[in-house]
Design a protein around this motif. Structure first.
Motif, PDB file in Angstrom:
ATOM      1  N   LEU A 109       2.674 -14.540   3.930  1.00 26.01           N
ATOM      2  CA  LEU A 109       1.483 -14.558   3.091  1.00 26.01           C
ATOM      3  C   LEU A 109       1.829 -15.022   1.674  1.00 26.01           C
ATOM      4  CD1 LEU A 109      -1.513 -13.919   2.713  1.00 26.01           C
ATOM      5  CD2 LEU A 109      -0.862 -11.535   2.225  1.00 26.01           C
ATOM      6  N   GLU A 110       2.971 -14.578   1.180  1.00 31.97           N
ATOM      7  CA  GLU A 110       3.400 -14.989  -0.165  1.00 31.97           C
ATOM      8  C   GLU A 110       3.537 -16.508  -0.244  1.00 31.97           C
ATOM      9  OE1 GLU A 110       5.770 -16.110  -3.539  1.00 31.97           O
ATOM     10  OE2 GLU A 110       6.277 -16.431  -1.425  1.00 31.97           O
ATOM     11  N   GLN A 112       2.021 -18.755   1.518  1.00 33.80           N
ATOM     12  CA  GLN A 112       0.694 -19.380   1.583  1.00 33.80           C
ATOM     13  C   GLN A 112      -0.022 -19.278   0.238  1.00 33.80           C
ATOM     14  OE1 GLN A 112      -1.093 -17.179   4.776  1.00 33.80           O
ATOM     15  NE2 GLN A 112       0.026 -18.275   6.381  1.00 33.80           N
ATOM     16  N   GLN A 113       0.009 -18.108  -0.347  1.00 33.69           N
ATOM     17  CA  GLN A 113      -0.685 -17.886  -1.618  1.00 33.69           C
ATOM     18  C   GLN A 113      -0.067 -18.681  -2.752  1.00 33.69           C
ATOM     19  OE1 GLN A 113      -2.195 -13.324  -0.628  1.00 33.69           O
ATOM     20  NE2 GLN A 113      -0.414 -13.619  -1.940  1.00 33.69           N
ATOM     21  N   VAL A 116      -1.702 -22.087  -3.561  1.00 32.92           N
ATOM     22  CA  VAL A 116      -3.099 -22.188  -3.977  1.00 32.92           C
ATOM     23  C   VAL A 116      -3.173 -22.787  -5.380  1.00 32.92           C
ATOM     24  CG1 VAL A 116      -5.173 -20.871  -4.565  1.00 32.92           C
ATOM     25  CG2 VAL A 116      -3.843 -20.291  -2.515  1.00 32.92           C
ATOM     26  N   VAL A 125      -0.517 -21.278  -8.128  1.00 29.66           N
ATOM     27  CA  VAL A 125      -0.199 -19.870  -8.349  1.00 29.66           C
ATOM     28  C   VAL A 125       1.306 -19.703  -8.512  1.00 29.66           C
ATOM     29  CG1 VAL A 125      -0.160 -17.586  -7.270  1.00 29.66           C
ATOM     30  CG2 VAL A 125      -2.234 -18.982  -7.170  1.00 29.66           C
ATOM     31  N   GLN A 262      -0.400 -11.170  -6.227  1.00 29.62           N
ATOM     32  CA  GLN A 262      -0.378 -12.626  -6.154  1.00 29.62           C
ATOM     33  C   GLN A 262      -1.630 -13.145  -5.445  1.00 29.62           C
ATOM     34  OE1 GLN A 262       1.818 -14.441  -3.051  1.00 29.62           O
ATOM     35  NE2 GLN A 262       2.826 -15.938  -4.398  1.00 29.62           N
ATOM     36  N   GLY A 263      -2.082 -12.416  -4.424  1.00 27.81           N
ATOM     37  CA  GLY A 263      -3.287 -12.795  -3.708  1.00 27.81           C
ATOM     38  C   GLY A 263      -4.522 -12.739  -4.594  1.00 27.81           C
ATOM     39  N   ALA A 266      -4.478 -15.772  -6.622  1.00 24.58           N
ATOM     40  CA  ALA A 266      -4.956 -16.906  -5.832  1.00 24.58           C
ATOM     41  C   ALA A 266      -6.483 -16.914  -5.749  1.00 24.58           C
ATOM     42  CB  ALA A 266      -4.346 -16.871  -4.433  1.00 24.58           C
ATOM     43  N   ARG A 267      -7.078 -15.747  -5.573  1.00 23.97           N
ATOM     44  CA  ARG A 267      -8.536 -15.682  -5.501  1.00 23.97           C
ATOM     45  C   ARG A 267      -9.180 -16.029  -6.837  1.00 23.97           C
ATOM     46  NH1 ARG A 267      -7.252 -11.288  -2.250  1.00 23.97           N
ATOM     47  NH2 ARG A 267      -7.809  -9.702  -3.791  1.00 23.97           N
ATOM     48  N   LYS A 270      -9.385 -19.652  -7.075  1.00 26.21           N
ATOM     49  CA  LYS A 270     -10.466 -20.164  -6.219  1.00 26.21           C
ATOM     50  C   LYS A 270     -11.839 -19.726  -6.728  1.00 26.21           C
ATOM     51  CE  LYS A 270      -7.753 -19.990  -1.907  1.00 26.21           C
ATOM     52  NZ  LYS A 270      -7.666 -19.348  -0.567  1.00 26.21           N
TER      53      LYS A 270
END
Length: 309
Positions: A109-110, A112-113, A116, A125, A262-263, A266-267, A270
């Motif tokens: 997940l890290e 992927q984020q 972003v 990010v 971190q997520g 990323a949001r 976005k």
């Protein structure tokens, strides 16, 4: 996914209520018919009491705070000591490999984020500092595997205390519950002991009232001793103090929180997160990550110490 979470929460509450004396609200009914509320839901009993959002327990006299911490610690040990197979939760989660599996998942997940980009500026990010080194450290120093009923978010603001006594009458919020590793729950519960001031207890000034709060060592000892009394003599859940692998458990909890922060970053890029809330969590991303790196650099994952931040 939401349906599965609701169904799982109802299932574990029903099992604990029907087969143990563990403090949970009474789950009455699970409704999975979308024609009713367009989503699955369950109804449970209302449990009157007090919920404390601050682990310092500022509204409680200092002389009584230790009793509240003891009750919470003993309650967590009671949950972990529950024979989940005997109460019908043998298929509630994978039995073993919790840390290995979650290190891989959070690392994926890290990555992927990190890719972003900000929708306006194109800024990325970016990865957590020394992320590959962190993942390698977790893989190299993985603790002995254990399995138990796992809450996933055991902390004071998910505990309902009796209206006047230091006694827990209900444990709430099992959205993250599964069959997991007991140290992950205990480390999550005690994270305030490792966060630096003003987020936690480390390097707190005298006016940051910690009077009556037990030491991390006292919490660990009470957990270990309570668990030992509740499980069979030959149980693999039994452990000694100092707890072997404790630093690993603390570091993993901070790693998980850093990836969550971190997520949120990323949001924000976005435009899917509140900017004020996100800014606060982005600051915490470095706080969490620095604690992980403390343990990586210390290279002694089997000792129980606090980061000197």
């Amino acid at each position: 996914m939401e349906h599965e979470k609701v169904d799982r929460e109802f299932r574990i509450m029903r099992a604990l209520k029907d087969h143990t004396d563990f403090p949970v609200p009474t789950p009455y009914v699970l409704c999975e018919d979308p024609a009713v509320l367009e989503t699955s839901f369950y109804i449970m009993s209302f449990v009157p009491g007090r919920i404390f959002s601050d682990p310092r327990l500022p509204s409680i006299p200092a002389s009584q705070r230790g009793a509240y911490w003891s009750e919470a610690t003993r309650t967590l040990a009671r949950l972990h000591a529950t024979d989940f197979r005997a109460i019908g939760l043998g298929s509630y989660g994978k039995q073993g490999g919790y840390y290995a599996r979650n290190v891989r998942s959070w690392a994926r997940l890290e990555r992927q984020q990190a890719q972003v980009r900000d929708v306006d500026t194109g800024e990325v990010v970016g990865s957590l500092e020394r992320i590959d080194e962190q993942v390698n450290w977790f893989e190299k120093n993985e603790v002995e595997d254990r399995v138990c009923v796992f809450h996933g978010d055991f902390k004071f603001d998910n505990l309902v205390f009796h209206e006047t006594e230091p006694r827990i009458v209900a444990v709430l919020d099992r959205e993250l519950s599964t069959i997991g590793h007991p140290l992950a729950d205990l480390a999550h519960f005690t994270q305030s002991f490792y966060w630096p001031y003003p987020y936690g207890f480390v390097n707190a000034p005298p006016d940051f009232d910690l009077a009556g709060i037990p030491s991390i060592e006292a919490v660990q000892r009470e957990y270990v001793e309570t668990l030992a009394r509740l499980v069979p003599q030959d149980s693999k859940l039994k452990m000694e103090w100092p707890i072997e692998g404790w630093d690993y458990a603390v570091a993993f909890g901070m790693f998980r929180r850093a990836v969550i922060a971190q997520g949120i970053h990323a949001r924000l890029f976005k435009r899917q997160a509140n900017s004020t809330f996100a800014a606060q969590r982005i600051v915490m991303k470095k706080v969490y990550n620095d604690i992980v790196l403390h343990y990586v650099d210390q290279s002694k994952p089997q000792t129980a110490s606090q980061p000197k931040l």
